[in-house]
Write an enzyme that holds these catalytic residues in place. Structure first.
Site, mmCIF file in Angstrom:
data_model
loop_
_atom_site.group_PDB
_atom_site.id
_atom_site.type_symbol
_atom_site.label_atom_id
_atom_site.label_comp_id
_atom_site.label_asym_id
_atom_site.label_seq_id
_atom_site.Cartn_x
_atom_site.Cartn_y
_atom_site.Cartn_z
ATOM 1 C CB VAL A 140 2.283 -0.107 -13.396
ATOM 2 C CG1 VAL A 140 2.241 0.343 -14.845
ATOM 3 C CG2 VAL A 140 2.639 -1.595 -13.312
ATOM 4 C CD GLU A 141 -1.401 4.588 -13.081
ATOM 5 O OE1 GLU A 141 -0.892 5.722 -13.176
ATOM 6 O OE2 GLU A 141 -2.250 4.160 -13.887
ATOM 7 C CB SER A 142 2.872 6.429 -8.375
ATOM 8 O OG SER A 142 2.498 5.430 -7.419
#
Length: 536
Positions: A140-142
């Site tokens: 989700v982040e990166s």
């Protein structure tokens, strides 16, 4: 090993003088070779293996070759057994879930990209007793990109911004960025999540929301909604309202991908890398050569290293694939510390300054001082400085910070180069050349809020006047800009910031002309003179 298997195996073995025992082989490989030699003929004794050099002793216990070839369990399949987040079927979760189902290629890419990192993350979560859904948070982040860098200055697979990274012990300097270090950033991310979990009285969804938008935002939202409110009752930034459902949707899909016609890549539930202590600074191309891996692979496992070598002050360790760890250990054992980095002896000339020498050799003044035991910046013509240099050409360090930036800023036919002057800002330069601040930052490997260094050359694609060798930055007159009102803004504050009058703001924005207060999220139009913004 059964007699039947031995009989089938024997005709296929071709072990003779040409096959030499190599001390670099892993334990399993050595045992396999010893086993093969032992079953070549009934009654074989020590010394009859056919190896040149030291004979291999028959193994104490015959290796189960069939078991050796069995793959490790699938880590992705095992994740749901450790799920602990409360799931709720909501419209926002359904929207995110549908997106993942429609993009199986994306899932294939991110799980393959995460193969080196997932085993360590999951092992760390298991050790701390944390929900295994959190292993999916870097997607989700990166998207598991170890070199990810956002417009908000967040870096690495866990996307730490500079201040939060420093708070959790992640060093950030010219040589090294701990926000991208796989071991350190994972440690810091789990520390942060556990702290947030305690802060929000054991509510994991609130902790995850705070990881995205900041603990202050979530605390204020809880106060507005009332004590005991869950994530689903809170009013949070739009990004955060999608962030938590995105993780829950991904976790749900991972629990039963086959139900939706999706096949996720295999990730072995066993360590991918080993940590090898180097003891001192080392050239990364040299380390990759000793480990018999490519420098790109070494950088992907050690993305925290910005340059061509590990930092002089550490960390003095490298992550390498498990199968290559012994090779690097052996190589380091036979390589003295003074041969691990190449040095250039530079004779100081009349008029030289430490800053000029550092810039010419792509090193910081601090690193140059440290390498030569200097306390200040005073140097004397005729004396010598020792300057650490790369052992190979730039192509050998394709994933260093400099090489990645060079590719990102490669010129195109419509490219203009701009040299930064004192007083310049990224916002001002972008407006001057009719491009957005975010575009300009992306083209130059920056975030919009990064500090500009005077003398730096920026690339501007598709700008008016492209094709000139360099732009001196001659300003145009007015620019129309759109401004989003933030918490605490007022017409007076905005007019002062952009050097326009309150009356002009009201005239340009009839919707707010009669309002006593502004509200966060409102958009204002302004026509500003860029020359006035820099104090001219």
């Amino acid at each position: 090993m059964s007699a039947k298997y031995t009989a089938k195996a024997r005709p296929g073995f071709m072990l003779g003088a040409a096959f030499r025992y190599d001390t670099r082989m892993t334990g399993n490989t050595r045992t396999l070779i010893a086993t093969c030699a032992f079953v070549l003929a009934p009654g074989v004794t020590s010394g009859d293996t056919g190896f040149a050099g030291t004979p291999v002793q028959p193994p104490a216990a015959i290796l189960d070759v069939e078991a050796l070839g069995a793959p490790a369990p699938d880590l992705v399949t095992a994740l749901p057994a450790g799920y602990a987040l409360p799931f709720r079927e909501t419209r926002s979760v359904a929207v995110e879930f549908d997106w993942y189902v429609r993009h199986p290629d994306y899932l294939d890419r991110v799980f393959k990209r995460g193969r080196p990192y997932l085993p360590h993350i999951v092992a760390s979560l298991r050790e701390r007793g944390m929900p295994l859904e959190l292993a999916l948070l870097p997607i989700v982040e990166s998207a598991f990109d170890p070199f990810a860098y956002s417009h908000g200055q967040a870096a690495g697979i866990w996307q730490f911004i500079p201040a939060t990274g420093r708070h959790f012990g992640l060093d950030q300097n010219w040589w090294y960025d701990g926000r991208r270090d796989v071991l350190e950033s994972t440690r810091a991310a789990l520390d942060y999540l556990q702290r947030l979990h305690r802060m929000f009285d054991g509510d994991w969804l609130l902790a995850i929301a705070a990881y995205n938008s900041g603990e202050g935002n979530v605390r204020r939202a809880v106060r507005r909604a009332g004590a005991g409110s869950t994530f689903w009752e809170l009013r949070l930034p739009r990004e955060t309202e999608a962030y938590v459902p995105r993780l829950l949707a991904l976790a749900r899909l991972v629990a039963a991908p086959q139900d939706f016609g999706i096949s996720l890549p295999y990730v072995a539930d066993q360590p991918y890398f080993a940590v090898v202590e180097t003891g001192s600074q080392i050239d990364l191309a040299l380390a990759a050569e000793m480990a018999e891996i490519g420098t790109d692979e070494l950088y992907r496992l050690n993305p925290g290293f910005n340059r061509w070598a590990t930092p002089p002050d550490g960390p003095h360790r490298l992550l390498v694939p498990l199968a290559n760890a012994d090779l690097l250990h052996s190589g380091l054992a036979g390589l003295p510390a003074d041969r691990r980095v190449r040095w250039h002896r530079y004779r100081i000339r009349e008029g030289d300054t430490l800053s000029q020498i550092a810039a010419a050799h792509d090193i910081t003044i601090g690193a140059l001082r440290e390498a030569n035991g200097l306390r200040g910046s005073a140097i004397r013509a005729g004396r010598h400085l020792m300057i650490p240099t790369a052992s190979a050409g730039q192509d050998a360090y394709r994933l260093s910070a400099d090489s990645r930036l060079a590719r990102k800023t490669a010129a195109r036919a419509d490219t203009l180069h701009y040299t930064v002057h004192a007083g310049d800002s990224l916002w001002e330069i972008a407006r001057r050349h009719d491009v957005s601040t975010r575009q300009l930052a992306k083209w130059n490997g920056m975030a919009p809020r990064d500090t500009l260094r005077v003398g730096r050359r920026l690339v501007i694609h598709g700008a008016a006047g492209a094709g000139q060798a360099d732009s001196a930055g001659m300003p145009s007159t007015q620019r129309r800009i759109s401004y989003t009102v933030r918490r605490g803004d007022s017409l007076a504050k905005i007019s002062s910031k952009f050097r326009v009058s309150v009356a002009q703001l009201r005239r340009w924005n009839s919707k707010v002309a009669g309002q006593e207060y502004l509200y966060p999220g409102q958009r204002l139009v302004m026509y500003i003179d860029v020359r006035r913004q820099s104090g001219g």
